[in-house]
Scaffold this motif. Structure first.
Motif, PDB file in Angstrom:
ATOM      1  N   SER A  51       0.559  -1.160   0.102  1.00 42.63           N
ATOM      2  CA  SER A  51       0.041  -0.150  -0.050  1.00 42.63           C
ATOM      3  C   SER A  51       0.863   1.163   0.146  1.00 42.63           C
ATOM      4  O   SER A  51       0.415   2.219  -0.417  1.00 42.63           O
ATOM      5  N   HIS A  52       2.112   1.220   0.603  1.00 40.05           N
ATOM      6  CA  HIS A  52       2.812   2.540   0.515  1.00 40.05           C
ATOM      7  C   HIS A  52       3.327   2.982  -0.896  1.00 40.05           C
ATOM      8  O   HIS A  52       3.691   3.873  -1.012  1.00 40.05           O
ATOM      9  N   THR A  53       3.125   2.066  -1.891  1.00 40.15           N
ATOM     10  CA  THR A  53       3.231   2.495  -3.514  1.00 40.15           C
ATOM     11  C   THR A  53       1.962   3.117  -4.112  1.00 40.15           C
ATOM     12  O   THR A  53       2.155   3.558  -5.206  1.00 40.15           O
ATOM     13  N   ASP A  68       0.008  10.817  -1.692  1.00 42.14           N
ATOM     14  CA  ASP A  68       0.870   9.568  -1.729  1.00 42.14           C
ATOM     15  C   ASP A  68       0.059   8.628  -0.665  1.00 42.14           C
ATOM     16  O   ASP A  68      -0.174   9.024   0.449  1.00 42.14           O
ATOM     17  N   GLY A  69       0.011   7.278  -0.872  1.00 44.33           N
ATOM     18  CA  GLY A  69      -0.527   6.255  -0.034  1.00 44.33           C
ATOM     19  C   GLY A  69      -1.874   5.937  -0.337  1.00 44.33           C
ATOM     20  O   GLY A  69      -2.648   6.403  -1.383  1.00 44.33           O
ATOM     21  N   GLN A  77      -3.378  -3.736   4.434  1.00 42.58           N
ATOM     22  CA  GLN A  77      -3.294  -3.249   3.326  1.00 42.58           C
ATOM     23  C   GLN A  77      -3.947  -3.899   2.090  1.00 42.58           C
ATOM     24  O   GLN A  77      -4.105  -5.201   2.383  1.00 42.58           O
TER      25      GLN A  77
END
Length: 117
Positions: A51-53, A68-69, A77
């Motif tokens: 999910s951080h991408t 972002d996020g 996620q």
């Protein structure tokens, strides 16, 4: 009717793309995917990068707001999804209960809107 089964997993379980690929090809997720294929109900699905991408976009007053996020702030996620074709929600929930994410995270089931080709 088609349903999407979304697999929500703790980020620590799959912190990067390599961990996602390893899990997707691993015994637990591989067995679940093979069961869907063997039952003849799998329409599609993919594993997703962590999910951080993710990038979330909103439109406000005609302007793009890019953040972002992931969209939802949760402990889990969205790790991937399956699209299955089964007769009803009860059958989709039976398959969701067998999803490995059901025991470590959460599984969301939604009907797919079918469009004419």
């Amino acid at each position: 009717m088609q349903y999407i089964i979304m697999n929500y997993t703790p980020p620590a379980d799959h912190p990067d793309a390599d961990a996602v690929k390893t899990a997707a090809d691993g015994e637990l997720w591989g067995a679940y995917t093979r069961a869907l294929v063997d039952a003849g109900i799998l329409v599609g699905g993919e594993a997703l990068h962590p999910s951080h991408t993710a990038t979330t976009l909103r439109m406000a007053d005609g302007q793009r707001e890019v953040q972002d996020g992931p969209y939802a702030a949760t402990k889990e996620q969205l790790g991937g999804f399956y699209v299955i074709d089964v007769p009803d929600l009860d059958t989709a929930l039976e398959w969701a209960a067998r999803n490995p994410a059901a025991s470590s995270g959460a599984v969301e089931v939604r009907p797919v809107i079918m469009r004419d080709a």
